[in-house]
Write an enzyme that holds these catalytic residues in place. Structure first.
Site, short mmCIF file in Angstrom:
data_model
loop_
_atom_site.label_atom_id
_atom_site.label_comp_id
_atom_site.label_asym_id
_atom_site.label_seq_id
_atom_site.Cartn_x
_atom_site.Cartn_y
_atom_site.Cartn_z
N HIS A 1 0.86 -1.26 0.17
CA HIS A 1 0.03 -0.10 0.07
C HIS A 1 0.94 1.41 -0.11
O HIS A 1 0.63 2.18 -0.90
CB HIS A 1 -0.82 0.06 1.39
N ALA B 1 14.41 -8.02 -2.72
CA ALA B 1 15.41 -7.89 -3.68
C ALA B 1 14.82 -6.49 -4.15
O ALA B 1 13.75 -6.15 -4.13
CB ALA B 1 15.45 -8.93 -4.77
N GLN C 1 13.22 -5.15 -6.63
CA GLN C 1 12.33 -5.59 -7.61
C GLN C 1 12.16 -5.04 -9.05
O GLN C 1 12.07 -5.36 -10.20
CB GLN C 1 11.02 -6.23 -7.05
N ASP D 1 -5.72 5.00 1.00
CA ASP D 1 -5.99 3.84 0.41
C ASP D 1 -7.08 3.12 0.63
O ASP D 1 -7.60 3.44 1.76
CB ASP D 1 -4.56 3.21 0.31
N TRP E 1 -0.96 -6.66 -6.69
CA TRP E 1 -1.25 -5.87 -8.08
C TRP E 1 0.19 -4.80 -8.22
O TRP E 1 0.30 -4.65 -9.45
CB TRP E 1 -2.38 -4.93 -7.38
N ASN E 2 0.73 -4.48 -7.23
CA ASN E 2 1.95 -3.74 -7.58
C ASN E 2 2.92 -4.53 -8.43
O ASN E 2 3.50 -4.32 -9.55
CB ASN E 2 2.67 -3.10 -6.31
N SER E 3 3.38 -5.94 -7.77
CA SER E 3 4.19 -6.74 -8.76
C SER E 3 3.68 -6.91 -10.26
O SER E 3 4.36 -6.83 -10.94
CB SER E 3 4.24 -8.08 -8.01
N ALA F 1 -5.19 -12.82 -0.02
CA ALA F 1 -5.93 -11.59 -0.53
C ALA F 1 -6.63 -11.55 -1.64
O ALA F 1 -7.15 -12.72 -1.79
CB ALA F 1 -4.93 -10.51 -0.30
N GLU F 2 -6.55 -10.53 -2.73
CA GLU F 2 -7.23 -10.64 -3.85
C GLU F 2 -6.45 -11.20 -4.99
O GLU F 2 -7.05 -11.11 -6.00
CB GLU F 2 -7.96 -9.11 -4.21
N1 UDP Z 1 8.99 -5.57 -3.40
C1 UDP Z 1 10.42 -5.30 -3.63
N2 UDP Z 1 11.34 -6.43 -3.38
C2 UDP Z 1 10.93 -7.70 -2.73
C3 UDP Z 1 9.50 -7.88 -2.74
C4 UDP Z 1 8.51 -6.78 -2.94
O1 UDP Z 1 10.67 -4.38 -3.97
O2 UDP Z 1 11.60 -8.58 -2.57
C5 UDP Z 1 8.12 -4.54 -3.56
C6 UDP Z 1 7.52 -4.82 -5.14
O3 UDP Z 1 8.37 -4.39 -6.09
C7 UDP Z 1 6.19 -4.26 -5.11
C8 UDP Z 1 5.73 -4.47 -3.53
O4 UDP Z 1 6.93 -4.70 -2.80
O5 UDP Z 1 6.20 -2.76 -5.38
C9 UDP Z 1 4.95 -5.49 -3.20
O6 UDP Z 1 3.69 -5.15 -3.58
P1 UDP Z 1 2.49 -6.31 -4.07
O7 UDP Z 1 1.46 -5.51 -4.38
O8 UDP Z 1 3.26 -6.83 -5.27
O9 UDP Z 1 2.25 -7.49 -3.14
P2 UDP Z 1 2.17 -7.59 -1.47
O10 UDP Z 1 3.52 -7.61 -1.03
O11 UDP Z 1 1.31 -6.18 -1.23
O12 UDP Z 1 1.50 -8.73 -1.54
#
Ligand code: UDP
Length: 510
Positions: free
Chosen positions: A50, A377, A379, A148, A397-399, A417-418
């Site tokens: 978020h 890492a 990402q 959010d 969703w961010n990934s 989650a979703e």
């Molecule tokens: N992320 C990252 N490195 C990691 C794992 C996650 O930078 O090793 C970042 C990824 O780029 C994304 C966020 O953390 O922006 C994860 O958000 P996402 O909605 O994909 O999944 P959530 O962690 O909320 O389930």
């Protein structure tokens, strides 16, 4: 543009020296008062998933739409620091401030059975007094509060200060449609039909939501989730991290009052994809390793900020990667049984793992082809590297958006989650991912099935078609957020509303 650019260089240098000695918050206040910039506040609920898009939204409002913004961060992580956040998000703008609200502690009220959504709602609730005090203490009160979707309870604070209320849905429009449509379903007939008889949910104008894909909190008739749906509908506007080429059908339904549309009360603004841009300062060992790999040859494997696998599944995944004989980067976490979201609110801390949960000899056998990174890492930087050819993802969703903006095809492996809905959007609605039928919510996916999925995306003909599709969507994504693009324009409307609101407020107060 900063007013600094209008004064001669030598005076500017003096001003900058004098200015740099001020505290950040005082600076932003001074700037607002002297430039007449419209000021908005944003609230990010706990969790990187978020926080990252809310920070990006703040940056976008400031850099593209002439707004100044303060981002309030709700967290339970007392070790999280403002300087850390500023560094990670690359925020350097004088018109954007980040304020960490005092860390909340809900530990006495949660146990293993308390779900993520409930915990999030508790944390946001606990943080409301500090949010209220922080806004009260501001000399120039923000004209709007953008929260959010998990922080809609903060709308009460917006109402107290007579601010506009916007919600930022950090996931896709299809999930938004389900969330705002949920409270309208007939509790006895429609919900029962779906939950007990496992029939799909028909959201007017949208793809139906299959029982197997449905958000688990919907199936549990979670009151917090349905309350969120009702609160979202009371917003002055709903911003969603999506764009027209990605979800045309759903977005049309969300605009149409004969379908799911809530306008004119709560119009929907698709403003995405908002993703964290590449930070050159995060270039390290992993990126250097990628530099040495052939183009589009490496599979990136990550389950987001909080996803975890069981011990058995971790071993099968390791064998699947090895047997596929493809290059990979795998962000691993220690296995956790029966909780695929075990580290969602935990800090990623120091990488002090011994990786002894991986199959014996795995690291040695794969060291030429693979890189194992414990816990976290960079990402965005990895996905934007030309050597990356696929992403095995939990479909946060961010990934998902980060993969799309870099034109990287995916293997979807939803966990919590979703994410099952996200996986369906990616694999079936838009065709930028492959999935295995074996990825059932329970049970272990075997090494052969995993190797076959990897083969499909990295080597097979089917993978080529998916790659072509995601590359096409990448260019649509770039267009959407560029000056004059649909998402750029949608956010400009929100910014304009805030500006007009501010002028009206100023006219009233004389
Ligand atoms: N992320 C990252 N490195 C990691 C794992 C996650 O930078 O090793 C970042 C990824 O780029 C994304 C966020 O953390 O922006 C994860 O958000 P996402 O909605 O994909 O999944 P959530 O962690 O909320 O389930």
């Amino acid at each position: 543009m900063s007013f600094f650019f209008l004064v001669p260089v030598y005076i500017r240098a003096k001003l900058e020296l004098w200015f740099s000695s001020w505290s950040f918050s005082f600076k932003i206040l001074w700037v607002i008062m002297h430039t007449g910039k419209v000021h908005v506040a944003l609230v990010a609920s706990p969790g990187m998933g978020h926080l990252i898009p809310v920070l990006e939204l703040g940056k976008r409002l400031v850099s593209h739409h002439g707004i100044s913004a303060t981002i309030f961060v709700v967290t339970m992580d007392a070790s999280l620091s403002r300087s850390q956040l500023l560094k990670v998000s690359g925020i350097t703008d004088d018109f954007l401030d980040v304020v960490l609200l005092p860390a909340v502690d809900i530990s006495a009220r949660v146990d293993k059975t308390t779900g993520i959504l409930r915990q999030m709602a508790m944390m946001v609730h606990e943080a409301l007094p500090s949010l209220r005090s922080a806004i009260l203490a501001m000399e120039v009160q923000p004209i709007a509060l953008i929260v959010d979707m998990f922080a809609t309870e903060a709308f009460v604070v917006a109402e107290e200060f007579m601010m506009f209320k916007y919600v930022f849905v950090t996931t896709n429009a299809w999930f938004l449609a389900l969330t705002v449509h949920g409270p309208n379903l007939d509790k006895e007939v429609d919900q029962d039909d779906h939950i007990n008889n496992q029939k799909p949910i028909h959201i007017p104008g949208c793809e139906p939501v299959r029982f197997v894909d449905c958000y688990e909190q919907f199936l549990r008739r979670n009151k917090v989730y349905f309350r969120m749906g009702t609160e979202i509908s009371t917003a002055d506007g709903i911003l969603v991290n999506s764009f027209y080429d990605l979800e045309p059908l759903t977005l049309a339904a969300l605009h149409d009052t004969r379908k799911v549309g809530l306008a004119p009360k709560a119009p929907v603004y698709p403003i995405g994809p908002l993703v964290r841009p590449v930070e050159l300062s995060l270039r390290g060992e992993v990126l250097r390793w990628l530099d040495m790999q052939p183009k589009e040859s490496v599979l990136y494997v990550s389950f987001g900020s909080g996803g975890t696998l069981s011990a058995k599944q971790t071993i099968e995944l390791a064998w699947g990667l090895e047997n596929s004989q493809q290059r990979f980067i795998w962000v691993v976490r220690p296995p956790v049984e029966n909780d695929s979201a075990a580290t969602v609110f935990k800090s990623n801390g120091v990488n002090n793992d011994f990786l002894d949960y991986l199959p014996e000899g795995f690291l040695n056998r794969t060291c030429k082809n693979g890189l194992v990174v414990p816990k976290w890492a960079p990402q965005t930087e990895i996905l934007s590297h030309p050597s990356i050819g696929g992403f095995l993802s939990h479909c946060g969703w961010n990934s998902s958006l980060e993969s799309i903006v870099n034109g990287v095809p995916m293997i979807v492996w939803p966990l919590y989650a979703e994410q099952k809905m996200n996986a369906t959007v990616l694999a079936e609605h838009i065709g930028v991912a492959t999935r295995s039928k074996l990825l059932a919510p329970k049970g272990v996916v075997g090494r052969d099935a995993i190797a076959a999925m990897i083969q499909k995306i990295m080597v097979d003909k089917e993978g080529e078609a998916i790659r072509a599709k995601v590359k096409m969507l990448k260019s649509c994504a770039v267009k959407a957020v560029s000056n004059g693009g649909s998402s750029y324009n949608a956010l400009a409307i929100v910014a304009e509303e805030c500006k007009i609101g501010m002028q009206r407020r100023n006219a009233k107060t004389g």
